[in-house]
Design a protein around this motif. Sequence first.
Motif, PDB file in Angstrom:
ATOM      1  N   CYS A 126       0.788  -1.228   0.000  1.00  0.00           N
ATOM      2  CA  CYS A 126       0.000   0.000   0.000  1.00  0.00           C
ATOM      3  C   CYS A 126       0.818   1.275   0.000  1.00  0.00           C
ATOM      4  N   ASN A 127       2.137   1.188  -0.210  1.00  0.00           N
ATOM      5  CA  ASN A 127       2.939   2.407  -0.275  1.00  0.00           C
ATOM      6  C   ASN A 127       4.184   2.147  -1.115  1.00  0.00           C
ATOM      7  N   GLN A 128       4.749   3.208  -1.651  1.00  0.00           N
ATOM      8  CA  GLN A 128       5.838   3.085  -2.616  1.00  0.00           C
ATOM      9  C   GLN A 128       7.100   2.498  -1.991  1.00  0.00           C
ATOM     10  N   THR A 129       7.434   2.902  -0.763  1.00  0.00           N
ATOM     11  CA  THR A 129       8.662   2.390  -0.155  1.00  0.00           C
ATOM     12  C   THR A 129       8.569   0.890   0.107  1.00  0.00           C
ATOM     13  N   GLY A 130       7.400   0.428   0.571  1.00  0.00           N
ATOM     14  CA  GLY A 130       7.211  -1.012   0.741  1.00  0.00           C
ATOM     15  C   GLY A 130       7.247  -1.739  -0.584  1.00  0.00           C
ATOM     16  N   PHE A 131       6.639  -1.151  -1.602  1.00  0.00           N
ATOM     17  CA  PHE A 131       6.657  -1.737  -2.943  1.00  0.00           C
ATOM     18  C   PHE A 131       8.090  -1.902  -3.445  1.00  0.00           C
ATOM     19  N   ASP A 132       8.899  -0.871  -3.260  1.00  0.00           N
ATOM     20  CA  ASP A 132      10.284  -0.939  -3.742  1.00  0.00           C
ATOM     21  C   ASP A 132      11.057  -2.046  -3.038  1.00  0.00           C
ATOM     22  N   ARG A 133      10.841  -2.194  -1.736  1.00  0.00           N
ATOM     23  CA  ARG A 133      11.550  -3.256  -1.001  1.00  0.00           C
ATOM     24  C   ARG A 133      11.122  -4.633  -1.487  1.00  0.00           C
ATOM     25  N   LEU A 134       9.827  -4.847  -1.625  1.00  0.00           N
ATOM     26  CA  LEU A 134       9.350  -6.166  -2.043  1.00  0.00           C
ATOM     27  C   LEU A 134       9.730  -6.468  -3.492  1.00  0.00           C
ATOM     28  N   ARG A 145     -11.324  17.750   5.742  1.00  0.00           N
ATOM     29  CA  ARG A 145     -10.698  19.078   5.651  1.00  0.00           C
ATOM     30  C   ARG A 145      -9.912  19.426   6.913  1.00  0.00           C
ATOM     31  N   LEU A 146      -9.500  18.416   7.670  1.00  0.00           N
ATOM     32  CA  LEU A 146      -8.721  18.657   8.882  1.00  0.00           C
ATOM     33  C   LEU A 146      -7.246  18.632   8.510  1.00  0.00           C
ATOM     34  N   VAL A 147      -6.557  19.739   8.694  1.00  0.00           N
ATOM     35  CA  VAL A 147      -5.166  19.825   8.300  1.00  0.00           C
ATOM     36  C   VAL A 147      -4.325  18.879   9.150  1.00  0.00           C
ATOM     37  N   CYS A 148      -3.330  18.244   8.523  1.00  0.00           N
ATOM     38  CA  CYS A 148      -2.493  17.262   9.211  1.00  0.00           C
ATOM     39  C   CYS A 148      -1.037  17.720   9.214  1.00  0.00           C
ATOM     40  N   VAL A 149      -0.349  17.435  10.316  1.00  0.00           N
ATOM     41  CA  VAL A 149       1.100  17.573  10.381  1.00  0.00           C
ATOM     42  C   VAL A 149       1.657  16.211  10.767  1.00  0.00           C
ATOM     43  N   SER A 150       2.645  15.741   9.996  1.00  0.00           N
ATOM     44  CA  SER A 150       3.221  14.429  10.262  1.00  0.00           C
ATOM     45  C   SER A 150       4.687  14.441   9.824  1.00  0.00           C
ATOM     46  N   THR A 151       5.288  13.273   9.680  1.00  0.00           N
ATOM     47  CA  THR A 151       6.713  13.163   9.378  1.00  0.00           C
ATOM     48  C   THR A 151       6.913  12.613   7.967  1.00  0.00           C
ATOM     49  N   ASN A 152       8.135  12.764   7.478  1.00  0.00           N
ATOM     50  CA  ASN A 152       8.429  12.427   6.081  1.00  0.00           C
ATOM     51  C   ASN A 152       8.965  11.009   5.910  1.00  0.00           C
ATOM     52  N   ILE A 153       8.345  10.029   6.563  1.00  0.00           N
ATOM     53  CA  ILE A 153       8.795   8.648   6.423  1.00  0.00           C
ATOM     54  C   ILE A 153       7.770   7.836   5.641  1.00  0.00           C
ATOM     55  N   SER A 154       8.238   6.720   5.097  1.00  0.00           N
ATOM     56  CA  SER A 154       7.391   5.731   4.419  1.00  0.00           C
ATOM     57  C   SER A 154       6.476   6.399   3.391  1.00  0.00           C
ATOM     58  N   GLY A 155       5.188   6.049   3.437  1.00  0.00           N
ATOM     59  CA  GLY A 155       4.272   6.537   2.418  1.00  0.00           C
ATOM     60  C   GLY A 155       3.609   7.858   2.731  1.00  0.00           C
ATOM     61  N   ILE A 156       3.962   8.488   3.854  1.00  0.00           N
ATOM     62  CA  ILE A 156       3.283   9.727   4.240  1.00  0.00           C
ATOM     63  C   ILE A 156       3.451  10.824   3.191  1.00  0.00           C
ATOM     64  N   PRO A 157       4.663  11.030   2.631  1.00  0.00           N
ATOM     65  CA  PRO A 157       4.786  12.050   1.583  1.00  0.00           C
ATOM     66  C   PRO A 157       4.022  11.705   0.301  1.00  0.00           C
ATOM     67  N   GLU A 158       3.551  10.472   0.169  1.00  0.00           N
ATOM     68  CA  GLU A 158       2.718  10.130  -0.980  1.00  0.00           C
ATOM     69  C   GLU A 158       1.316  10.721  -0.847  1.00  0.00           C
ATOM     70  N   LEU A 159       0.949  11.116   0.370  1.00  0.00           N
ATOM     71  CA  LEU A 159      -0.327  11.795   0.609  1.00  0.00           C
ATOM     72  C   LEU A 159      -0.120  13.279   0.873  1.00  0.00           C
ATOM     73  N   LEU A 160       0.797  13.599   1.782  1.00  0.00           N
ATOM     74  CA  LEU A 160       0.976  14.983   2.237  1.00  0.00           C
ATOM     75  C   LEU A 160       2.210  15.605   1.585  1.00  0.00           C
ATOM     76  N   GLN A 161       2.005  16.733   0.908  1.00  0.00           N
ATOM     77  CA  GLN A 161       3.127  17.529   0.396  1.00  0.00           C
ATOM     78  C   GLN A 161       3.248  18.772   1.285  1.00  0.00           C
ATOM     79  N   ASP A 162       4.438  18.961   1.817  1.00  0.00           N
ATOM     80  CA  ASP A 162       4.653  20.034   2.792  1.00  0.00           C
ATOM     81  C   ASP A 162       4.301  21.393   2.207  1.00  0.00           C
TER      82      ASP A 162
END
Length: 414
Positions: A180-188, A333-350
């Motif tokens: 379900c995310n690009q980094t996991g896909f690349d590893r597998l 529409r709830l703004v999110c703040v999170s970290t730049n690991i795994s698939g999170i940047p695939e959803l959230l662009q800073d």
Amino acid sequence: MTSNKKIVVVLKGYPRLSETFIAQELLGLERAGFDLTLISMRHPTDAKRHPVHDEIKAPVHYLPEYLYQEPLRVLRGLFRCRRLPGFGAALRAFLKDLRRDPTPNRVRRFGQAAVLCAEWPEGADWLHAHFIHTPASVARYASLMNGIPWTCSAHAKDIWTSPDWELAGKLSDTRWTVTCNQTGFDRLRGLANGKNHVHLSYHGLDLDRFGPFSGSHSARDGSDANDPVKIISVGRAVDKKGYDILLKALTLLPADLSWRFVHIGGGANLPQLKALADRLGIAGRVTWQGATDQTDVLELYRQADLFALACRITPDGDRDGLPNVLVEASSQRLVCVSTNISGIPELLQDGENGLVVPPEDPQALAVAIERLIRDPALRQRLGEAAERRVRSEFDHHVSIRQLKDLFENEWRAA
């Protein structure tokens, strides 16, 4: 093509409040015409259920959670399975794995696989595992025993805490695997030994269940002590969620800001986190909501001003993939703040549809949270952009169609 195959789905535990993405997928497959039987390796431990669990019609069967608890059932399973054509191959694979992983858990998976084969649901002719670690071990041994083909959905911890040799062995045996995310896909994909059968498929969200929020989030800016900004987070209290980092970030917020933090979820680390909040002097501003069903969580998203999740990579490699709660919160529409690991940047662009900071950095997280608290207009702009992204690119019907095609293409080829 309409499927006439019955799929046995092996799950680590069912039902689980923290795995709504799996329940949502099971319901989607049922609605797409698939006949499912659920096999759970563990009994439920959550006191509550989500509404989606009550909508799933598939029967649920529980394997022995520990072999010593049901020894006669395990022995009966082994006795019946010893005559299966593939039992010798399964035993050899198990012994090879056991030499590399000489643990009681490894023995448990073989015993569970034998029980599954001995009690095989009538008419079932396909096997699918959710998670490529322990459920896939049971599925692989069972597939070798009874010759039923198997497929797999891999997610996060299972990809990153499993050794390369084990992942490569399972990938060599699956007809296909999705993640379900690009980094996991690349590893597998890198461990698939040239086989082009690993696919990327985002879980998405049931947008009927998470319909558009018709109201408005508040214009609070932290200046009114009688009306503090509401910060929420949804997730299990486990190391990879980074709640200790989030609590430390909250203590770094300027003293003139008024805020309240609500954590929603259970988890083994709750006592330590409550003690940490007390030591940091913020216990009076933190609410520990506990495990909460999806209907109530939806309402909490709508009442909140911002969502925070400080995901990290733990020393053993455990990490999130793309946390579904970020997709859920963004849909409202709830703004999110999170970290730049795994698939999170695939959803959230800073700066475009959320704020993203490095992991393990309370100061950077505090700066981002302060920025969102003080600027309601920014929260509104980023939240609206996040909702547009979710509703255009993270509809779970897309992932269900992908899975439907994967199953049916395999069956058509056979």
